[in-house]
Design a protein around this motif. Structure first.
Motif, PDB file in Angstrom:
ATOM      1  N   ALA A 157      -9.994  44.746 -10.467  1.00 57.88           N
ATOM      2  CA  ALA A 157      -9.511  43.957  -9.697  1.00 57.88           C
ATOM      3  C   ALA A 157     -10.308  42.694  -9.360  1.00 57.88           C
ATOM      4  N   CYS A 158     -11.684  42.779  -9.764  1.00 55.92           N
ATOM      5  CA  CYS A 158     -12.662  41.753  -9.295  1.00 55.92           C
ATOM      6  C   CYS A 158     -12.663  40.767 -10.659  1.00 55.92           C
ATOM      7  N   ARG A 159     -11.740  40.756 -11.736  1.00 45.21           N
ATOM      8  CA  ARG A 159     -11.940  39.991 -12.646  1.00 45.21           C
ATOM      9  C   ARG A 159     -10.529  39.353 -13.086  1.00 45.21           C
ATOM     10  N   SER A 160      -9.522  39.382 -12.146  1.00 46.89           N
ATOM     11  CA  SER A 160      -8.536  38.484 -12.437  1.00 46.89           C
ATOM     12  C   SER A 160      -8.659  37.203 -12.788  1.00 46.89           C
ATOM     13  N   LEU A 161      -7.651  36.690 -13.530  1.00 47.20           N
ATOM     14  CA  LEU A 161      -7.926  35.168 -13.870  1.00 47.20           C
ATOM     15  C   LEU A 161      -7.978  34.197 -12.633  1.00 47.20           C
ATOM     16  N   LEU A 162      -8.717  33.239 -12.531  1.00 49.86           N
ATOM     17  CA  LEU A 162      -9.062  32.230 -11.602  1.00 49.86           C
ATOM     18  C   LEU A 162      -7.835  31.494 -11.368  1.00 49.86           C
ATOM     19  N   PRO A 163      -7.345  31.493 -10.404  1.00 48.40           N
ATOM     20  CA  PRO A 163      -5.972  30.626  -9.997  1.00 48.40           C
ATOM     21  C   PRO A 163      -6.524  29.063  -9.774  1.00 48.40           C
ATOM     22  N   VAL A 164      -5.382  28.301 -10.045  1.00 43.78           N
ATOM     23  CA  VAL A 164      -5.600  26.784  -9.837  1.00 43.78           C
ATOM     24  C   VAL A 164      -4.936  26.435  -8.484  1.00 43.78           C
ATOM     25  N   HIS A 165      -5.329  25.546  -7.731  1.00 43.31           N
ATOM     26  CA  HIS A 165      -4.329  24.927  -6.676  1.00 43.31           C
ATOM     27  C   HIS A 165      -3.227  24.272  -7.332  1.00 43.31           C
ATOM     28  N   THR A 166      -2.031  24.618  -6.885  1.00 40.48           N
ATOM     29  CA  THR A 166      -0.743  23.971  -7.553  1.00 40.48           C
ATOM     30  C   THR A 166       0.251  23.444  -6.507  1.00 40.48           C
ATOM     31  N   LYS A 167       0.803  22.655  -6.623  1.00 39.77           N
ATOM     32  CA  LYS A 167       2.042  22.042  -5.768  1.00 39.77           C
ATOM     33  C   LYS A 167       3.002  21.818  -6.869  1.00 39.77           C
ATOM     34  N   ILE A 168       4.139  22.354  -6.703  1.00 39.36           N
ATOM     35  CA  ILE A 168       5.439  22.030  -7.247  1.00 39.36           C
ATOM     36  C   ILE A 168       6.379  21.011  -6.448  1.00 39.36           C
ATOM     37  N   ILE A 169       6.516  19.775  -6.968  1.00 44.54           N
ATOM     38  CA  ILE A 169       7.344  18.887  -6.249  1.00 44.54           C
ATOM     39  C   ILE A 169       8.257  18.295  -6.875  1.00 44.54           C
ATOM     40  N   GLY A 170       9.686  18.684  -6.618  1.00 46.03           N
ATOM     41  CA  GLY A 170      10.806  18.353  -7.445  1.00 46.03           C
ATOM     42  C   GLY A 170      10.311  19.285  -8.985  1.00 46.03           C
ATOM     43  N   THR A 171      10.322  18.582  -9.886  1.00 45.11           N
ATOM     44  CA  THR A 171      10.098  19.329 -11.258  1.00 45.11           C
ATOM     45  C   THR A 171       8.422  19.217 -11.501  1.00 45.11           C
ATOM     46  N   HIS A 172       7.655  18.252 -10.796  1.00 40.80           N
ATOM     47  CA  HIS A 172       6.270  18.103 -11.175  1.00 40.80           C
ATOM     48  C   HIS A 172       5.373  18.712 -10.790  1.00 40.80           C
ATOM     49  N   VAL A 173       4.429  19.244 -11.627  1.00 43.86           N
ATOM     50  CA  VAL A 173       3.433  20.372 -11.542  1.00 43.86           C
ATOM     51  C   VAL A 173       2.191  19.560 -11.107  1.00 43.86           C
ATOM     52  N   PHE A 174       1.740  19.527 -10.090  1.00 43.01           N
ATOM     53  CA  PHE A 174       0.369  18.986  -9.555  1.00 43.01           C
ATOM     54  C   PHE A 174      -0.493  20.202  -9.487  1.00 43.01           C
ATOM     55  N   VAL A 175      -1.766  19.801  -9.846  1.00 44.50           N
ATOM     56  CA  VAL A 175      -2.753  20.869  -9.582  1.00 44.50           C
ATOM     57  C   VAL A 175      -4.061  20.023  -9.078  1.00 44.50           C
ATOM     58  N   CYS A 176      -5.012  20.797  -8.371  1.00 47.10           N
ATOM     59  CA  CYS A 176      -6.356  20.217  -8.177  1.00 47.10           C
ATOM     60  C   CYS A 176      -7.178  21.408  -8.360  1.00 47.10           C
ATOM     61  N   LEU A 177      -8.197  20.746  -9.260  1.00 41.93           N
ATOM     62  CA  LEU A 177      -9.349  21.791  -9.358  1.00 41.93           C
ATOM     63  C   LEU A 177     -10.447  22.114  -8.694  1.00 41.93           C
ATOM     64  N   ASP A 178     -10.759  21.369  -7.502  1.00 43.30           N
ATOM     65  CA  ASP A 178     -11.653  21.423  -6.733  1.00 43.30           C
ATOM     66  C   ASP A 178     -11.306  22.640  -5.501  1.00 43.30           C
ATOM     67  N   GLU A 179     -12.174  23.047  -4.940  1.00 43.71           N
ATOM     68  CA  GLU A 179     -12.028  24.022  -3.598  1.00 43.71           C
ATOM     69  C   GLU A 179     -11.426  23.291  -2.551  1.00 43.71           C
ATOM     70  N   ASN A 180     -11.858  22.239  -2.382  1.00 39.96           N
ATOM     71  CA  ASN A 180     -11.569  21.345  -1.186  1.00 39.96           C
ATOM     72  C   ASN A 180     -10.535  20.597  -1.407  1.00 39.96           C
ATOM     73  N   VAL A 181      -9.223  20.937  -1.527  1.00 36.64           N
ATOM     74  CA  VAL A 181      -8.185  20.090  -1.975  1.00 36.64           C
ATOM     75  C   VAL A 181      -7.712  18.911  -0.876  1.00 36.64           C
ATOM     76  N   PRO A 182      -7.417  17.763  -1.425  1.00 34.91           N
ATOM     77  CA  PRO A 182      -7.068  16.761  -0.586  1.00 34.91           C
ATOM     78  C   PRO A 182      -5.792  17.067   0.260  1.00 34.91           C
ATOM     79  N   GLU A 183      -5.730  17.023   1.419  1.00 36.21           N
ATOM     80  CA  GLU A 183      -4.528  17.614   2.325  1.00 36.21           C
ATOM     81  C   GLU A 183      -3.346  16.852   2.384  1.00 36.21           C
ATOM     82  N   ASP A 184      -3.521  15.389   1.996  1.00 36.64           N
ATOM     83  CA  ASP A 184      -2.710  14.371   1.957  1.00 36.64           C
ATOM     84  C   ASP A 184      -1.508  14.396   0.864  1.00 36.64           C
TER      85      ASP A 184
END
Length: 442
Positions: A157-184
């Motif tokens: 359980a301590c070795r799951s894959l590392l998730p990436v912050h993701t937003k699906i908007i319409g069909t667009h897949v946006f990601v942010c690799l930083d822990e402090n994601v821009p809130e806007d």
């Protein structure tokens, strides 16, 4: 007419001019990243070193592609459970997968054992994610399901894959690799969700893809996309579906004919916008571009010229199978910019393009043409009709970016002034670029 004296005079001048260029460029080379940015004159282009330096490139990737939200794909990249798409950005690699419950998930493409890449770049279909090195096996939800020879005290359980912050908007897949994601990103989501909704873009498929590597800096690719000063002379296919006034123009000293054309343009725009609004299609311009923006974007609904239906040479739809259950073909061009992408959505198809920097002088430009998921090639559309405008435009832009990059690296290059009428968004992009680096202490 040249005389011997004038030629001699010219020869005498040349060394001093060349020497001034050399001194100027040597001075620029000694400047820091921040000093280079601050040296830009208001309303002028960026110094050439900001396009050609390896140090600047690495910082750009860190700030603009790892700490900001970036577009990395569309939901149709992974249409079915088990479908995987890999996107590399600098040293980072992202694994996009559709799980068994039809959810799209994104992970760092790094095995939690000794770091091997789970998948190589490109697309594939899997039942589970298996590391080639030591066969560590992950479910599509990222959990580690199998790791041999580690003993009873090992906790998977301590070795799951590392998730990436993701937003699906319409069909667009946006990601942010930083822990402090821009809130806007919420502003982009709130603005675009109701605009994309009638098109039901998640029920689309990729009809065609194009990848181009442009021999130019990523900022020049985006600057080129932010203006149409060049369009009438270089993009005959694209301009077939645009109204000329949308390219930008100088309002000073217009002829009577131009004034009449401008009034007709305004009237046509107003009529179309009112018609769209009555039918529930939002078209007003929203800009979140200035220095206080983090997740930069701009959207508008442009009137299409001619038949008014789609970005094709005929200006009619390329696919007779419209998105979703749209009631009309003439919905214009729903346009979206972000700092690494541009999107055009028409009633029948969409063209979504994003860029990934590869080197100071190399940029990957990846475009995807989407149609309704049930559209049938040869019956509902032909690929050539669907793609002819933007395939040609992308190749034309490739050449423009490349000659501009080469010129900015010439010792003779001195940043020129922007047109306030046709290049205001390029100037704004430069200001935003400087502001974002400043926010990170540069």
């Amino acid at each position: 007419m040249f005389t011997a004296d004038r030629v001699q005079s010219g020869n005498n001048l040349t060394p001093s001019i060349t020497e001034r260029w050399r001194k100027t460029m040597s001075g620029v080379q000694r400047k820091s990243h921040g000093d280079l940015i601050r040296s830009r004159q208001p309303g002028h282009g960026l110094p050439g070193e900001l396009f050609g330096s390896q140090d600047v490139f690495e910082k750009d990737v860190e700030v603009f592609f790892h700490k900001h939200w970036v577009l990395v794909g569309v939901t149709a990249d992974v249409p079915d459970p088990g479908d995987v798409s890999i996107v590399d950005i600098g040293k980072a690699s992202i694994l996009i997968v559709r799980d068994d419950d039809e959810n799209i998930r994104t992970y760092r493409n790094v095995c939690r054992h000794r770091g091997a890449r789970l998948k190589e770049a490109g697309k594939s279909t899997v039942g589970m994610l298996v590391c080639l090195y030591h066969q560590w096996t992950y479910d599509l939800d990222g959990s580690l399901r199998h790791a041999a020879h580690l003993g009873k005290d090992f906790d998977p359980a301590c070795r799951s894959l590392l998730p990436v912050h993701t937003k699906i908007i319409g069909t667009h897949v946006f990601v942010c690799l930083d822990e402090n994601v821009p809130e806007d990103i919420a502003k982009l989501e709130q603005t675009m969700t109701p605009r994309f909704a009638p098109y039901d873009l998640q029920n689309s498929r990729i009809a065609f893809e194009q990848e181009i590597i442009e021999s130019g800096n990523w900022k020049l690719v985006m600057e080129n996309n932010r203006e149409c000063y060049h369009c009438s002379a270089t993009h005959p296919e694209l301009t077939a579906s645009f109204l000329a006034e949308d390219f930008g123009f100088c309002p000073e000293n217009l002829s009577e004919e131009s004034v009449r054309a401008l009034e007709e343009y305004k009237a046509r725009n107003a009529e179309c916008q009112a018609s769209w609004e009555r039918d529930g299609f939002v078209g007003s311009t929203v800009e979140w571009l200035d220095e206080d923006a983090v997740t930069q974007f701009r959207t508008q609904r442009l009137v299409i010229a001619g038949e008014g239906e789609s970005q094709t040479l005929s200006t009619k739809v390329a696919s007779t199978k419209l998105f979703g259950s749209l009631p009309r073909r003439d919905l214009g061009d729903l346009h979206l910019w972000t700092h690494n992408s541009w999107t055009h959505v028409m009633s029948d198809h969409a063209v979504i393009t994003y860029v990934i920097p590869l080197a100071p002088d190399k940029t990957l430009v990846r475009s995807k043409w989407l149609v309704h998921v049930d559209a049938v090639e040869g019956a509902d559309y032909n690929v050539s009709d669907l793609t002819e405008v933007w395939v040609a435009t992308n190749l034309q832009d490739k050449h423009l970016v490349e000659i501009t990059h080469d010129g900015t690296q010439d010792p003779a290059y001195v940043p020129g002034t922007f047109s306030p009428f046709t290049e205001a968004y390029v100037d704004q992009f430069s200001r935003w670029y400087a502001a974002r680096l400043g926010a990170h202490g540069i």
